[in-house]
Design a protein around this motif. Structure first.
Motif, PDB file in Angstrom:
ATOM      1  N   MET A 182       0.826  -1.199   0.000  1.00 47.70           N
ATOM      2  CA  MET A 182       0.000   0.000   0.000  1.00 47.70           C
ATOM      3  C   MET A 182       0.866   1.258   0.000  1.00 47.70           C
ATOM      4  O   MET A 182       0.575   2.237  -0.709  1.00 47.70           O
ATOM      5  N   ASP A 183       1.953   1.254   0.769  1.00 44.25           N
ATOM      6  CA  ASP A 183       2.870   2.394   0.771  1.00 44.25           C
ATOM      7  C   ASP A 183       3.535   2.569  -0.591  1.00 44.25           C
ATOM      8  O   ASP A 183       3.764   3.702  -1.045  1.00 44.25           O
ATOM      9  N   ALA A 184       3.843   1.459  -1.256  1.00 42.93           N
ATOM     10  CA  ALA A 184       4.432   1.548  -2.594  1.00 42.93           C
ATOM     11  C   ALA A 184       3.454   2.202  -3.568  1.00 42.93           C
ATOM     12  O   ALA A 184       3.853   3.024  -4.418  1.00 42.93           O
ATOM     13  N   PHE A 185       2.167   1.869  -3.480  1.00 42.10           N
ATOM     14  CA  PHE A 185       1.166   2.506  -4.337  1.00 42.10           C
ATOM     15  C   PHE A 185       1.062   4.001  -4.036  1.00 42.10           C
ATOM     16  O   PHE A 185       0.891   4.811  -4.959  1.00 42.10           O
ATOM     17  N   ARG A 186       1.138   4.363  -2.757  1.00 39.60           N
ATOM     18  CA  ARG A 186       1.083   5.785  -2.407  1.00 39.60           C
ATOM     19  C   ARG A 186       2.282   6.546  -2.971  1.00 39.60           C
ATOM     20  O   ARG A 186       2.144   7.680  -3.447  1.00 39.60           O
ATOM     21  N   ILE A 187       3.444   5.923  -2.885  1.00 40.59           N
ATOM     22  CA  ILE A 187       4.631   6.572  -3.444  1.00 40.59           C
ATOM     23  C   ILE A 187       4.487   6.725  -4.955  1.00 40.59           C
ATOM     24  O   ILE A 187       4.829   7.775  -5.532  1.00 40.59           O
ATOM     25  N   GLY A 188       3.973   5.685  -5.634  1.00 42.29           N
ATOM     26  CA  GLY A 188       3.742   5.781  -7.075  1.00 42.29           C
ATOM     27  C   GLY A 188       2.735   6.861  -7.418  1.00 42.29           C
ATOM     28  O   GLY A 188       2.902   7.601  -8.408  1.00 42.29           O
ATOM     29  N   TYR A 189       1.695   6.990  -6.595  1.00 45.60           N
ATOM     30  CA  TYR A 189       0.705   8.051  -6.813  1.00 45.60           C
ATOM     31  C   TYR A 189       1.341   9.425  -6.651  1.00 45.60           C
ATOM     32  O   TYR A 189       1.063  10.346  -7.428  1.00 45.60           O
ATOM     33  N   PHE A 190       2.215   9.577  -5.668  1.00 47.54           N
ATOM     34  CA  PHE A 190       2.885  10.860  -5.464  1.00 47.54           C
ATOM     35  C   PHE A 190       3.819  11.193  -6.628  1.00 47.54           C
ATOM     36  O   PHE A 190       3.896  12.354  -7.068  1.00 47.54           O
ATOM     37  N   VAL A 191       4.518  10.193  -7.123  1.00 44.98           N
ATOM     38  CA  VAL A 191       5.421  10.427  -8.260  1.00 44.98           C
ATOM     39  C   VAL A 191       4.635  10.910  -9.471  1.00 44.98           C
ATOM     40  O   VAL A 191       5.084  11.802 -10.225  1.00 44.98           O
ATOM     41  N   GLY A 192       3.449  10.384  -9.682  1.00 49.36           N
ATOM     42  CA  GLY A 192       2.652  10.795 -10.828  1.00 49.36           C
ATOM     43  C   GLY A 192       2.137  12.212 -10.730  1.00 49.36           C
ATOM     44  O   GLY A 192       1.998  12.898 -11.751  1.00 49.36           O
ATOM     45  N   TYR A 193       1.847  12.665  -9.489  1.00 47.93           N
ATOM     46  CA  TYR A 193       1.269  13.994  -9.307  1.00 47.93           C
ATOM     47  C   TYR A 193       2.194  14.921  -8.513  1.00 47.93           C
ATOM     48  O   TYR A 193       1.721  15.865  -7.871  1.00 47.93           O
ATOM     49  N   HIS A 194       3.495  14.666  -8.510  1.00 44.34           N
ATOM     50  CA  HIS A 194       4.406  15.407  -7.636  1.00 44.34           C
ATOM     51  C   HIS A 194       4.457  16.901  -7.946  1.00 44.34           C
ATOM     52  O   HIS A 194       4.844  17.706  -7.096  1.00 44.34           O
ATOM     53  N   SER A 195       4.041  17.293  -9.135  1.00 42.11           N
ATOM     54  CA  SER A 195       4.153  18.705  -9.503  1.00 42.11           C
ATOM     55  C   SER A 195       3.052  19.570  -8.898  1.00 42.11           C
ATOM     56  O   SER A 195       3.184  20.802  -8.879  1.00 42.11           O
ATOM     57  N   CYS A 196       1.982  18.952  -8.408  1.00 41.41           N
ATOM     58  CA  CYS A 196       0.870  19.765  -7.917  1.00 41.41           C
ATOM     59  C   CYS A 196       0.322  19.315  -6.565  1.00 41.41           C
ATOM     60  O   CYS A 196      -0.742  19.777  -6.154  1.00 41.41           O
ATOM     61  N   ILE A 197       0.983  18.406  -5.876  1.00 41.81           N
ATOM     62  CA  ILE A 197       0.533  18.010  -4.538  1.00 41.81           C
ATOM     63  C   ILE A 197       1.664  18.234  -3.544  1.00 41.81           C
ATOM     64  O   ILE A 197       2.838  18.365  -3.928  1.00 41.81           O
ATOM     65  N   SER A 198       1.303  18.274  -2.267  1.00 44.49           N
ATOM     66  CA  SER A 198       2.271  18.589  -1.217  1.00 44.49           C
ATOM     67  C   SER A 198       3.311  17.478  -1.073  1.00 44.49           C
ATOM     68  O   SER A 198       3.016  16.290  -1.297  1.00 44.49           O
ATOM     69  N   ALA A 199       4.516  17.871  -0.645  1.00 44.22           N
ATOM     70  CA  ALA A 199       5.585  16.895  -0.427  1.00 44.22           C
ATOM     71  C   ALA A 199       5.287  15.972   0.749  1.00 44.22           C
ATOM     72  O   ALA A 199       5.867  14.887   0.847  1.00 44.22           O
TER      73      ALA A 199
END
Length: 582
Positions: A140-157
């Motif tokens: 589940m954490d791996a999926f969250r990291i993948g989701y963050f990588v996809g939207y890293h330009s517009c979501i919080s760090a």
């Protein structure tokens, strides 16, 4: 005259300086002893007695702070955002990581005797199950990291830091559970109490965060379904990033998260329970007689229980698939099917639990009244987590009673299902608690009465202690060759308690208990799978919503369903312990 003068001299000696000095020295010694006792009570006993209360208050307020942020976040206002909650939880996880690291380093550097360990806290099969849940949490954490990588330009760090810290927290915590959860802490008790209780409530807060996210997901699906069917025009609230995903799998990551939430939720609540047992064990003096592992026995004759349990599991998976398909087309047909299935399942579980209690009535096992924090917590959690489904059931009973003639036809099966759910949990709780508190007869005592029971010769003194042994002993003097042969045969018949010779009940009763336990084990897994993966007719039947209103009923469900899920999984763990104990 001489005697009188002697008495005068004694009276003078009594009030002489030497006598006064001795009395003053004795009084000063008494004062020193009193001062030392007072000092010990103030420096050791008093804070240790209050450390439990202080640490419990600290953990409770920590949880309430997080819950307050979650309630503010649930309003979807501009002041409190998801990043604020995740930043707070991340800080708590980092503090727990520091404490666990310090604890493990200090334990490695200690060169004293082997510390005491509670044999009943965190059995190996529970830790193995938690390891499997932890692996799913890491996915589940791996999926969250993948989701963050996809939207890293517009979501919080923070959305990228949180899964990384959570993964480190999960790995470290599993290591801690495997090697230190049984420790009975006797050094730095006050500091360690705060560290353990911090870990307990950090996991509880992670559990609450998972429950809130999953409940919001189900509510949004419920609103979409009602809008599609034309019952209401309810808007869904789902915060989507205001940019395009840089990869093609972002939607797969976000969708897969909700299938992994049930495992992550159960992982954190079970870790909280295990750490709470460790917190209760701090400073505890163990009973060496009760603090030992029981030998395991084979389980012959297991056929009916596993077969019926597998049948229940297969039928539950079938009902889940059919329900998820039919609820989009015909909600009433899907709800009716679920209630008919539930009535049959709960009726069988009530009969099985009642049969188990009847077996205990027929077999007089001794009760285990020794101190065991793990067992006491199991019983308390069973009762406490039952409250959620009991609340749902009685709300359904009130809704059925208040329904008019135009109400759906499944209201009577809903009534039967609700009443059976209350009865099933009452009877099953009785069976589990009684099984946990039954004690197997110690075979060592039986061996002692058989092997070492030798009657001394009669020499004119009657020892009443030997009169109750009734033909279990043979005299050594005046014995005939026949008696000597019988005595030798009797001693050779006594064997060590290994393998199947450890029959705690007669063979047939023991087989009945084993089959009942494994059947209830599989049934509770089945009843956990259904609501965990989307089969929740309480959202779709409409009866309770008409009586209590949308907001009140959804609030009840958001509290009661997570408690019911925890009850089923905790019953699975308790029943497996009963299966090993019988």
């Amino acid at each position: 005259m001489v005697e009188h003068s002697g008495l005068d001299i004694m009276c003078l000696n009594k009030y002489s300086p030497a006598s006064s000095s001795s009395s003053s020295s004795s009084s000063s010694n008494a004062e020193k002893k009193l001062f030392s006792k007072l000092k010990v009570s103030l420096t050791k006993k008093y804070p240790q007695k209050n450390a439990e209360t202080l640490s419990a208050q600290y953990g409770t307020n920590l949880l309430l702070i997080g819950v307050s942020v979650m309630l503010a976040l649930a309003q979807h206002g501009p002041a409190v955002k998801k990043e604020h909650l995740l930043a707070f939880i991340t800080a708590l996880m980092l503090v727990q990581l520091v404490w666990m690291l310090c604890y493990m380093i200090r334990r490695e550097r200690e060169r004293g005797p082997v510390p005491e360990r509670d044999a009943h806290a965190g059995t190996s099969w529970i830790r193995g199950g938690l390891t499997m849940l932890a692996l799913l949490s890491l996915i589940m954490d791996a999926f969250r990291i993948g989701y963050f990588v996809g939207y890293h330009s517009c979501i919080s760090a923070v959305l990228g830091v949180y899964p990384i810290v959570h993964a480190l927290h999960t790995i470290s915590q599993v290591h801690f559970l495997w090697f230190h959860i049984k420790d009975v802490i006797k050094k730095y008790e006050t500091f360690e109490r705060f560290g353990v209780i911090h870990a307990v409530f950090t996991n509880l807060l992670l559990w609450c965060n998972g429950v809130m996210s999953e409940a919001e997901h189900f509510l949004n699906n419920h609103r979409r379904r009602l809008t599609a069917l034309g019952y209401a025009n309810l808007s869904t609230v789902e915060a989507e990033p205001h940019c395009n995903c840089t990869t093609s799998v972002c939607s797969m990551f976000s969708t897969s998260l909700y299938y992994l939430y049930p495992f992550n939720i159960e992982y954190h609540i079970f870790v909280s329970a295990m750490l709470l047992v460790m917190w209760k064990n701090i400073g505890r003096t163990l009973d060496l007689h009760s603090n030992r592992k029981r030998p395991s026995t084979r389980s012959p004759g297991l056929l009916l229980g596993p077969m019926l349990g597998l049948l229940a599991l297969a039928s539950s998976v079938t009902v889940l698939v059919v329900y998820l398909i039919q609820v989009e087309k015909s909600p009433q047909a899907a709800v009716s099917m679920f209630y008919c299935y539930g009535v049959v399942m709960l009726s069988c579980m009530c009969v099985a639990s009642g049969a188990g209690l009847l077996v205990y009535r027929l077999e007089a096992w001794p009760m285990d009244t020794g101190s065991n924090p793990a067992r006491a917590l199991d019983a308390e959690l069973l009762l406490g987590s039952s409250l959620g489904s009991w609340l749902m059931s009685w709300c359904s009973v009130v809704a059925v009673a208040a329904a008019g003639r135009g109400s759906p036809g499944f209201r009577w099966t809903c009534l039967a299902y609700s009443l059976l759910l209350v009865l099933e949990k009452c009877v099953q709780n009785l069976f589990i608690v009684e099984s946990l508190y039954r004690r197997r007869r110690d075979p060592d005592d039986a061996l002692a009465t058989e092997v070492f029971c030798v009657t001394p010769p009669y020499d004119g003194i009657v020892n009443r202690g030997y009169e109750t042994q009734e033909k279990h002993c043979t005299t050594l003097e005046g014995e005939t060759p026949e008696n000597r042969a019988a005595f030798s045969r009797k001693q050779t018949d006594v064997t060590l308690p290994v393998g199947n010779r450890l029959n705690v009940t007669p063979g047939r009763k023991r087989q009945i208990l084993k089959n009942i336990t494994i059947f209830l084990f599989m049934c509770n897994i089945s009843l956990w799978i259904l609501p965990a993966f989307g089969c929740r007719p309480q959202y779709d039947n409409g009866l309770e919503q008409e009586t209590f209103g949308y907001s009140v009923w959804t609030t009840v469900l958001n509290v009661a369903i997570p408690m019911n899920l925890f009850y089923r999984m905790h019953s699975v763990a308790s029943l497996f312990e009963v299966f090993r104990k019988v």
